[in-house]
Design an enzyme around this catalytic site. Structure first.
Site, PDB file in Angstrom:
ATOM      1  N   ASP A 369     -10.236   2.290   3.700  1.00 26.97           N
ATOM      2  CA  ASP A 369      -9.826   2.293   5.095  1.00 26.97           C
ATOM      3  C   ASP A 369      -9.591   0.857   5.573  1.00 26.97           C
ATOM      4  O   ASP A 369     -10.331  -0.058   5.211  1.00 26.97           O
ATOM      5  CB  ASP A 369     -10.922   2.965   5.928  1.00 26.97           C
ATOM      6  CG  ASP A 369     -10.465   3.295   7.328  1.00 26.97           C
ATOM      7  OD1 ASP A 369      -9.359   3.851   7.473  1.00 26.97           O
ATOM      8  OD2 ASP A 369     -11.212   3.012   8.274  1.00 26.97           O
ATOM      9  N   GLU A 416      -5.102   2.326   2.808  1.00 23.82           N
ATOM     10  CA  GLU A 416      -4.758   2.763   4.164  1.00 23.82           C
ATOM     11  C   GLU A 416      -4.101   1.573   4.849  1.00 23.82           C
ATOM     12  O   GLU A 416      -4.771   0.618   5.246  1.00 23.82           O
ATOM     13  CB  GLU A 416      -6.027   3.217   4.897  1.00 23.82           C
ATOM     14  CG  GLU A 416      -5.754   3.840   6.267  1.00 23.82           C
ATOM     15  CD  GLU A 416      -5.688   2.815   7.389  1.00 23.82           C
ATOM     16  OE1 GLU A 416      -4.568   2.553   7.880  1.00 23.82           O
ATOM     17  OE2 GLU A 416      -6.741   2.271   7.746  1.00 23.82           O
ATOM     18  N   ASP A 469      -7.625  11.151  11.727  1.00 20.95           N
ATOM     19  CA  ASP A 469      -7.557  10.393  12.975  1.00 20.95           C
ATOM     20  C   ASP A 469      -6.432  10.876  13.885  1.00 20.95           C
ATOM     21  O   ASP A 469      -6.291  10.374  15.005  1.00 20.95           O
ATOM     22  CB  ASP A 469      -7.356   8.905  12.692  1.00 20.95           C
ATOM     23  CG  ASP A 469      -8.649   8.200  12.300  1.00 20.95           C
ATOM     24  OD1 ASP A 469      -9.724   8.692  12.671  1.00 20.95           O
ATOM     25  OD2 ASP A 469      -8.573   7.166  11.614  1.00 20.95           O
TER      26      ASP A 469
END
Length: 572
Positions: A369, A416, A469
């Site tokens: 991430d 990401e 998200d």
């Protein structure tokens, strides 16, 4: 096969993927395996025109098996589903690593999927966020299946609590009150036993990829349980600063707590590895998730203060966040301590090497991430109230991944790379060969150059209609401006009457990208009430579960529909 004119003066070239032939013409075999390409190149190559000796000249017969030289794709296309284990159905208010996990793997296999993506498996914070947990390496013991503990002889069936029938969302506090005492009881019985399971526990404790973090995590938990303070910053100096005598005293005085902590981590590890092994048996790779940062009140920081940007008293100098973006006009203030990358590099990035090894111990592959933080990261003064006052600073870049590669070999990661992506982020991702990401929900609000539109996707990429998200497709669609809706309808050649969830799933599967990941909420066509997380908010996140009225048997039509799409787009 393409034939391209070249000048007669060009030399003979033999490249890995293409066979170039001088004397005005070239025959290209761009998709053949290297060994086959080389042999075919040799068969048709010629020397210079001056000596008149040719393997195969223009107009002459090609080798007898020439018709078999069919290009093949370099990479296998695939598809998977994003579903965190907490979202499974189950009787005690939360999904777990028991029967439903195995049923889901069977469903994935029936649907033709070869990937299961999960969120971080770490202990979450009080709100349930796995991205703000207390330890980056420990497992979430609330995922332990009580029924599996009965099978192991560590609990009796009459000790199991009454089922909770109306828990459509996870209440992490209530779940802990129900499950934690029973998991603790199972750990006590494990420690008191003298059988094969106890020997497995002993092996677990001494494994190099486990022992490197487990003892510090157990010590931290024992001290935290004793002190009852907001963070380790408020502990007495001997514990705060890890004086050996103080740590030895805690190790002795809280030995039972530490042993039980370790036993519970073993029970989590044992159940998770059973699930992972079953997935591997079914040909399904599990993609984990690794937040780039760790929480301040954690064993990760307390035991490794020299690797973080802290002042002499141990308080953060700067913290993490991102500048203003689509989710927040003032940016997002995450508040995690930042790494002291210079100190880490001097140490050979050993902290990161250990963390990567732990990830490899849990997953077949994993997403990192906020990958962009390795190229350049947003640093916010620790006393700031909003993230917008921060500034960009240079990250470790290639040096970190070179060190990781030297220590552990190749790693299978997804980067990401959403948000503010500068050229150095792209260069770093390509340097390590990691796929980036594209999200269809970001694709239709601008112009044809939007990188999230399918015609701009890359082969080495993971495509989502939406991630954890994002809103669900249905929820996103219901709140979309009409102009953007019109763009979607035109681009996807669909109408308002079509099933928008599955229409966008189909668009994502049709992408040139090697991997497509779909959320279970979108497979179920659910609205915004099923959203997993809304960035820059605190309440109401992480609790979604598959409705109790839905079973994987009932989802057989969706499995068939998905498999048909995977067949059509070459993802089986």
């Amino acid at each position: 096969m393409a034939i391209v004119s070249l000048t007669s003066s060009l030399p003979l070239l033999h490249l890995e993927r293409r066979c170039f032939i001088s004397n005005k013409r070239v025959i290209e075999f761009s998709m053949l395996p290297k060994s086959l390409t080389q042999s075919k190149c040799n068969a048709v190559s010629s020397s210079s025109s001056s000596n008149g000796k040719y393997g195969v000249g223009v107009g002459e017969d090609l080798p007898f098996d020439y018709g078999d030289w069919i290009p093949k794709a370099d990479r296998k296309r695939r598809a998977g589903v994003l579903l965190h284990p907490t979202s499974f159905r189950g009787p005690y208010g939360i999904g777990d690593l028991g029967h439903q996990a195995f049923l889901f793997i069977d469903w994935l296999h029936d649907a033709g999927c070869s990937l299961w993506q999960v969120l971080p498996l770490v202990p979450p914070d009080q709100g349930g966020s796995p991205y703000a947990g207390q330890d980056a390496n420990c497992g979430n013991t609330l995922l332990i299946s009580l029924e599996e503990l009965v099978k192991d002889g560590l609990l009796r069936s009459d000790e199991l609590p009454k089922p909770i029938d109306d828990a459509d969302r996870v209440n992490f506090t209530s779940v802990a009150q129900i499950k934690a005492p029973l998991i603790l009881k199972a750990a006590e019985r494990l420690l008191a036993s003298d059988d094969e399971l106890k020997r497995e526990l002993e092996d677990f404790c001494t494994g190099p990829d486990i022992s490197s973090w487990l003892q510090d995590a157990a010590l931290f938990a024992a001290i935290d349980d004793s002190m009852k303070t907001y963070s380790w910053y408020d502990w007495p100096d001997p514990l705060k600063n890890r004086h050996l005598a103080a740590l030895e005293d805690i190790s002795q005085s809280r030995k039972n707590f530490i042993d039980l902590f370790i036993a519970q981590q073993f029970l989590f590890q044992r159940q998770w590895q059973k699930v992972r092994q079953y997935a591997q048996l079914k040909g399904i790779s599990i993609m984990g998730d690794m937040p780039i940062y760790v929480g301040y009140h954690s064993a990760d920081v307390w035991a490794n203060k020299e690797h973080f940007l802290l002042n002499r008293k141990g308080f953060p100098l700067e913290v993490s966040g991102v500048p203003p973006d689509a989710f927040s006009e003032t940016g997002q203030l995450w508040g995690s301590p930042l790494y002291d990358w210079k100190a880490m590099e001097k140490d050979g990035f050993s902290w990161w090497v250990k963390r990567i090894r732990r990830a490899q111990n849990l997953y077949d592959e994993f997403r990192i991430d906020h990958f962009r933080g390795f190229a350049g990261f947003w640093a916010v003064p620790a006393e700031a109230k909003v993230a917008m006052v921060g500034k960009w600073k240079a990250g470790p870049g290639k040096s970190l991944f070179d060190a990781i590669s030297n220590a552990v070999g190749n790693i299978n990661i997804t980067a990401e790379d959403l948000g503010v992506i500068t050229v150095d982020v792209v260069q770093l991702r390509k340097y390590i060969g990691a796929p980036g990401m594209a999200v269809l929900q970001f694709a239709f609000g601008s112009d044809a150059e939007n990188p999230h539109l399918p015609h701009n996707h890359e082969q080495n990429q993971v495509v989502y209609a939406g991630t954890h998200d994002n809103d669900t497709i249905r929820g996103w669609w219901d709140n979309l401006q009409q102009e953007e809706k019109t763009n979607v309808l035109k681009y996807a050649s669909i109408s308002e009457e079509d099933d928008i969830s599955w229409a966008l799933i189909e668009v994502s599967l049709s992408s040139i990208a090697e991997t497509t990941v779909v959320t279970m909420q979108d497979i179920l066509r659910l609205d915004t009430s099923a959203r997993m997380n809304t960035p820059a908010t605190v309440d109401g996140n992480w609790g979604w579960r598959i409705p109790n009225s839905v079973t994987f048997d009932q989802l057989a039509p969706e499995a068939i529909k998905l498999r048909d799409m995977l067949t059509m787009f070459g993802r089986l």
